[in-house]
Design a protein around this motif. Structure first.
Motif, PDB file in Angstrom:
ATOM      1  N   VAL A  74       0.844  -1.198   0.000  1.00  0.00           N
ATOM      2  CA  VAL A  74       0.000   0.000   0.000  1.00  0.00           C
ATOM      3  C   VAL A  74       0.882   1.251   0.000  1.00  0.00           C
ATOM      4  N   ALA A  75       1.920   1.252   0.843  1.00  0.00           N
ATOM      5  CA  ALA A  75       2.840   2.390   0.880  1.00  0.00           C
ATOM      6  C   ALA A  75       3.550   2.570  -0.458  1.00  0.00           C
ATOM      7  N   LEU A  76       3.972   1.461  -1.053  1.00  0.00           N
ATOM      8  CA  LEU A  76       4.638   1.521  -2.361  1.00  0.00           C
ATOM      9  C   LEU A  76       3.724   2.164  -3.400  1.00  0.00           C
ATOM     10  N   ALA A  77       2.483   1.709  -3.460  1.00  0.00           N
ATOM     11  CA  ALA A  77       1.539   2.258  -4.444  1.00  0.00           C
ATOM     12  C   ALA A  77       1.311   3.744  -4.212  1.00  0.00           C
ATOM     13  N   ALA A  78       1.247   4.157  -2.949  1.00  0.00           N
ATOM     14  CA  ALA A  78       1.038   5.573  -2.641  1.00  0.00           C
ATOM     15  C   ALA A  78       2.198   6.428  -3.142  1.00  0.00           C
ATOM     16  N   VAL A  79       3.419   5.942  -2.942  1.00  0.00           N
ATOM     17  CA  VAL A  79       4.594   6.691  -3.389  1.00  0.00           C
ATOM     18  C   VAL A  79       4.678   6.691  -4.915  1.00  0.00           C
ATOM     19  N   GLU A  80       4.363   5.564  -5.527  1.00  0.00           N
ATOM     20  CA  GLU A  80       4.320   5.522  -6.991  1.00  0.00           C
ATOM     21  C   GLU A  80       3.304   6.532  -7.525  1.00  0.00           C
ATOM     22  N   ALA A  81       2.133   6.569  -6.920  1.00  0.00           N
ATOM     23  CA  ALA A  81       1.096   7.507  -7.358  1.00  0.00           C
ATOM     24  C   ALA A  81       1.571   8.950  -7.194  1.00  0.00           C
ATOM     25  N   PHE A  82       2.263   9.217  -6.094  1.00  0.00           N
ATOM     26  CA  PHE A  82       2.750  10.573  -5.839  1.00  0.00           C
ATOM     27  C   PHE A  82       3.702  11.031  -6.945  1.00  0.00           C
ATOM     28  N   PHE A  83       4.559  10.130  -7.413  1.00  0.00           N
ATOM     29  CA  PHE A  83       5.529  10.480  -8.458  1.00  0.00           C
ATOM     30  C   PHE A  83       4.980  10.255  -9.869  1.00  0.00           C
ATOM     31  N   GLY A  84       3.749   9.772  -9.972  1.00  0.00           N
ATOM     32  CA  GLY A  84       3.156   9.559 -11.285  1.00  0.00           C
ATOM     33  C   GLY A  84       3.631   8.304 -11.982  1.00  0.00           C
ATOM     34  N   ALA A  85       4.118   7.331 -11.209  1.00  0.00           N
ATOM     35  CA  ALA A  85       4.558   6.073 -11.803  1.00  0.00           C
ATOM     36  C   ALA A  85       3.348   5.289 -12.314  1.00  0.00           C
ATOM     37  N   GLY A  86       3.578   4.504 -13.344  1.00  0.00           N
ATOM     38  CA  GLY A  86       2.508   3.706 -13.922  1.00  0.00           C
ATOM     39  C   GLY A  86       3.089   2.631 -14.805  1.00  0.00           C
ATOM     40  N   ALA A  87       2.251   2.120 -15.698  1.00  0.00           N
ATOM     41  CA  ALA A  87       2.665   0.994 -16.538  1.00  0.00           C
ATOM     42  C   ALA A  87       3.920   1.301 -17.355  1.00  0.00           C
ATOM     43  N   ASP A  88       4.124   2.586 -17.698  1.00  0.00           N
ATOM     44  CA  ASP A  88       5.284   2.941 -18.537  1.00  0.00           C
ATOM     45  C   ASP A  88       6.397   3.605 -17.733  1.00  0.00           C
ATOM     46  N   ARG A  89       6.253   3.610 -16.402  1.00  0.00           N
ATOM     47  CA  ARG A  89       7.297   4.250 -15.592  1.00  0.00           C
ATOM     48  C   ARG A  89       7.381   3.609 -14.222  1.00  0.00           C
ATOM     49  N   GLN A  90       8.546   3.036 -13.914  1.00  0.00           N
ATOM     50  CA  GLN A  90       8.768   2.393 -12.629  1.00  0.00           C
ATOM     51  C   GLN A  90       9.741   3.227 -11.809  1.00  0.00           C
ATOM     52  N   LEU A  91       9.544   3.261 -10.516  1.00  0.00           N
ATOM     53  CA  LEU A  91      10.482   3.954  -9.646  1.00  0.00           C
ATOM     54  C   LEU A  91      11.780   3.159  -9.534  1.00  0.00           C
ATOM     55  N   ASP A  92      12.831   3.810  -9.096  1.00  0.00           N
ATOM     56  CA  ASP A  92      14.138   3.183  -8.941  1.00  0.00           C
ATOM     57  C   ASP A  92      14.025   2.021  -7.948  1.00  0.00           C
ATOM     58  N   ALA A  93      14.178   0.805  -8.443  1.00  0.00           N
ATOM     59  CA  ALA A  93      13.971  -0.382  -7.613  1.00  0.00           C
ATOM     60  C   ALA A  93      14.980  -0.455  -6.475  1.00  0.00           C
ATOM     61  N   GLU A  94      16.217  -0.006  -6.732  1.00  0.00           N
ATOM     62  CA  GLU A  94      17.227  -0.040  -5.680  1.00  0.00           C
ATOM     63  C   GLU A  94      16.880   0.940  -4.563  1.00  0.00           C
ATOM     64  N   ALA A  95      16.373   2.108  -4.918  1.00  0.00           N
ATOM     65  CA  ALA A  95      15.981   3.093  -3.911  1.00  0.00           C
ATOM     66  C   ALA A  95      14.795   2.582  -3.100  1.00  0.00           C
ATOM     67  N   ILE A  96      13.850   1.928  -3.788  1.00  0.00           N
ATOM     68  CA  ILE A  96      12.693   1.362  -3.086  1.00  0.00           C
ATOM     69  C   ILE A  96      13.143   0.297  -2.096  1.00  0.00           C
ATOM     70  N   ALA A  97      14.059  -0.573  -2.523  1.00  0.00           N
ATOM     71  CA  ALA A  97      14.565  -1.619  -1.629  1.00  0.00           C
ATOM     72  C   ALA A  97      15.288  -1.001  -0.433  1.00  0.00           C
ATOM     73  N   ALA A  98      16.077   0.041  -0.681  1.00  0.00           N
ATOM     74  CA  ALA A  98      16.794   0.703   0.408  1.00  0.00           C
ATOM     75  C   ALA A  98      15.821   1.367   1.375  1.00  0.00           C
ATOM     76  N   GLY A  99      14.766   1.969   0.828  1.00  0.00           N
ATOM     77  CA  GLY A  99      13.773   2.607   1.682  1.00  0.00           C
ATOM     78  C   GLY A  99      13.087   1.621   2.596  1.00  0.00           C
ATOM     79  N   PHE A 100      12.653   0.501   2.039  1.00  0.00           N
ATOM     80  CA  PHE A 100      11.982  -0.507   2.862  1.00  0.00           C
ATOM     81  C   PHE A 100      12.942  -1.108   3.896  1.00  0.00           C
ATOM     82  N   ALA A 101      14.188  -1.307   3.521  1.00  0.00           N
ATOM     83  CA  ALA A 101      15.155  -1.888   4.453  1.00  0.00           C
ATOM     84  C   ALA A 101      15.404  -0.981   5.649  1.00  0.00           C
ATOM     85  N   SER A 102      15.143   0.319   5.476  1.00  0.00           N
ATOM     86  CA  SER A 102      15.384   1.278   6.560  1.00  0.00           C
ATOM     87  C   SER A 102      14.169   1.479   7.462  1.00  0.00           C
ATOM     88  N   VAL A 103      13.059   0.839   7.128  1.00  0.00           N
ATOM     89  CA  VAL A 103      11.803   1.080   7.848  1.00  0.00           C
ATOM     90  C   VAL A 103      11.884   0.565   9.283  1.00  0.00           C
TER      91      VAL A 103
END
Length: 469
Positions: A291-320
């Motif tokens: 749910v948090a991932l989808a919210a952040v993707e929506a905030f940046f306008g990510a969609g079928a043709d645009r994915q957020l930086d997977a390494e940054a996402i992994a680092a963010g979750f690892a720091s939670v």
């Protein structure tokens, strides 16, 4: 903000908290945003200085809020975060750069706003209304502190409800609805659909007059019933927002238990994010993560043709981190604390203990507030706790241990219930009970879980020497 507060700062914080405690508590609300809007108008509308993500729901709100904050930080955004209630110290409610503001900042912000708060109080009283509530004042303090910082984005958890919640004076580009369950029925309604209607009040139309119009997005977690989902979806239609639902537009594809948490494979709005380590336990936290991932993707306008930086996402979750949510505070025997305070939260805790742990014996330490569904909480925990030690968490709203014992005896039976009104004594008794077999020999693989209330979890964190976070 990382410096240790001085004794003088803590003394001043205590004075401010005492002043705020003379106001209506968070458990008492009036269906009006008049006072908070009046104060923010006097302050120059600080809440309009930054975009926001707004989170409402019954369970998982704080964890989702903290995860969104961590992901935004990993994606190089400066964040302001509102969460409630606090576990140990009031400053936890207002965070900047992922850390609670200092007691000094908290006190100074309040004192700067105090003359304007008095003006709004006087105006409200003159018209026959109440003074501002404590939560209204804290919300204004947070919005002002965020503007002063300044932050790039505010991540805002509602207090109670949504429609009339003091936080609901922001126009968030992303609204998030976490799972809805029965809680605060006196104020929000005595049915799930009524509660859903109040929570859905944060779902609002976009600002057509904005310099750069943004299409608002609503992220909806998996819900307990189709009726609840129907209420939420109708709200998105009325507000003309884009909507994304868990297990439809985004989902947890896989979850594996790992040392210190779980390894996830997530389907986001912008594609798949594999190998995401989340240092939190439980299927409910995996759901919160997506749910948090989808919210952040929506905030940046990510969609079928645009994915957020997977390494940054992994680092963010690892720091939670999510203090008070199946948080380990001791080893040998292992002691966890969890803020579960309603049946839905207790069921999630019970599932996590069953699915991810292999304790030979678990003893619970339980302290609850009197306005909660105490029997429902105990019934959810009964299958996983071998015994319980009942205690008092020190809150004026706490259910006394005699009344709690009457309920616990019906649920657990008298042999599995002990009473220690003083929390440190209760923890000590639970540890001894967990480690000792019926024949007096030691038990290996024992665990203790302290739960029943946010207040209980906070008091236990302090008892085990944990700093506010």
């Amino acid at each position: 903000m990382s410096q240790s507060p001085t004794p003088e700062d803590l003394d001043e914080l205590s004075v401010v908290e005492a002043e705020l405690d003379t106001r209506w508590p968070e458990t008492k609300i009036e269906p009006s945003l008049t006072r908070i809007n009046a104060l923010l108008d006097l302050l120059g509308s600080p809440q309009r200085n930054y975009p926001a993500i707004h989170i409402a729901g019954t369970n998982g709100k704080t964890s989702v809020t903290r995860m969104i904050d961590a992901l935004l930080t990993a994606l190089h955004r400066r964040t302001g975060r509102i969460t409630s209630p606090h576990l140990q110290l009031a400053t936890e409610r207002i965070s900047i750069d992922g850390q609670p503001v200092s007691p000094r900042t908290y006190v100074d912000t309040y004192r700067e706003l105090e003359p304007y708060i008095t003006m709004v109080d006087d105006s409200s009283i003159a018209s026959g209304g109440p003074r501002m509530s404590k939560f209204e004042v804290l919300t204004a303090m947070a919005y002002a502190a965020f503007a002063e910082a300044p932050v790039d984005v505010a991540v805002v958890e509602t207090g109670m409800g949504g429609r009339w919640d003091a936080t609901n004076v922001i126009d968030a580009t992303v609204a998030v609805i976490t799972p809805i369950a029965m809680d605060h029925a006196d104020y929000l309604g005595d049915t799930l659909t009524a509660i859903a209607g109040e929570k859905a009040g944060i779902i609002k139309k976009g600002d057509a007059e904005a310099l750069v119009p943004v299409d608002p997005v609503t992220i909806i977690a998996q819900q307990a019933s189709p009726e609840v989902m129907d209420v939420l979806l109708r709200a998105t239609v009325d507000a003309e927002t884009i909507v994304a639902r868990q297990n439809s537009e985004f989902a947890v594809l896989e979850s594996k238990t790992a040392v210190g948490g779980q390894l996830l494979r997530l389907q986001g709005l912008g594609g798949e994010y594999p190998e995401v380590f989340l240092p939190l336990h439980g299927a409910h936290q995996a759901s919160n993560a997506v749910v948090a991932l989808a919210a952040v993707e929506a905030f940046f306008g990510a969609g079928a043709d645009r994915q957020l930086d997977a390494e940054a996402i992994a680092a963010g979750f690892a720091s939670v981190s999510s203090p008070g949510r199946l948080e380990r505070v001791r080893s040998a025997p292992t002691v966890y604390l969890d803020a579960a305070h309603n049946p839905h939260g207790a069921q999630a805790l019970a599932r996590a203990l069953t699915d991810e742990f292999d304790f030979r014996r678990i003893v619970g330490v339980i302290g609850v507030l009197g306005d909660k569904d105490v029997e429902g909480v105990l019934e959810a925990l009964e299958p996983v706790f071998d015994g319980v030690v009942l205690t008092n968490n020190g809150s004026p709203r706490a259910l006394d241990t005699d009344s709690l014992a009457d309920i616990a005896h019906r649920v657990f039976g008298e042999e599995r219930v002990r009473v220690e009104p003083f929390l440190p004594d209760a923890v000590e008794a639970a540890i001894a009970w967990a480690e000792e077999a019926d024949d007096g020999s030691p038990v290996a693989g024992a665990g203790v879980v302290i739960t029943g209330s946010v207040v209980t979890a906070g008091a236990a964190r302090t008892l085990f020497g944990k700093d506010p976070a």
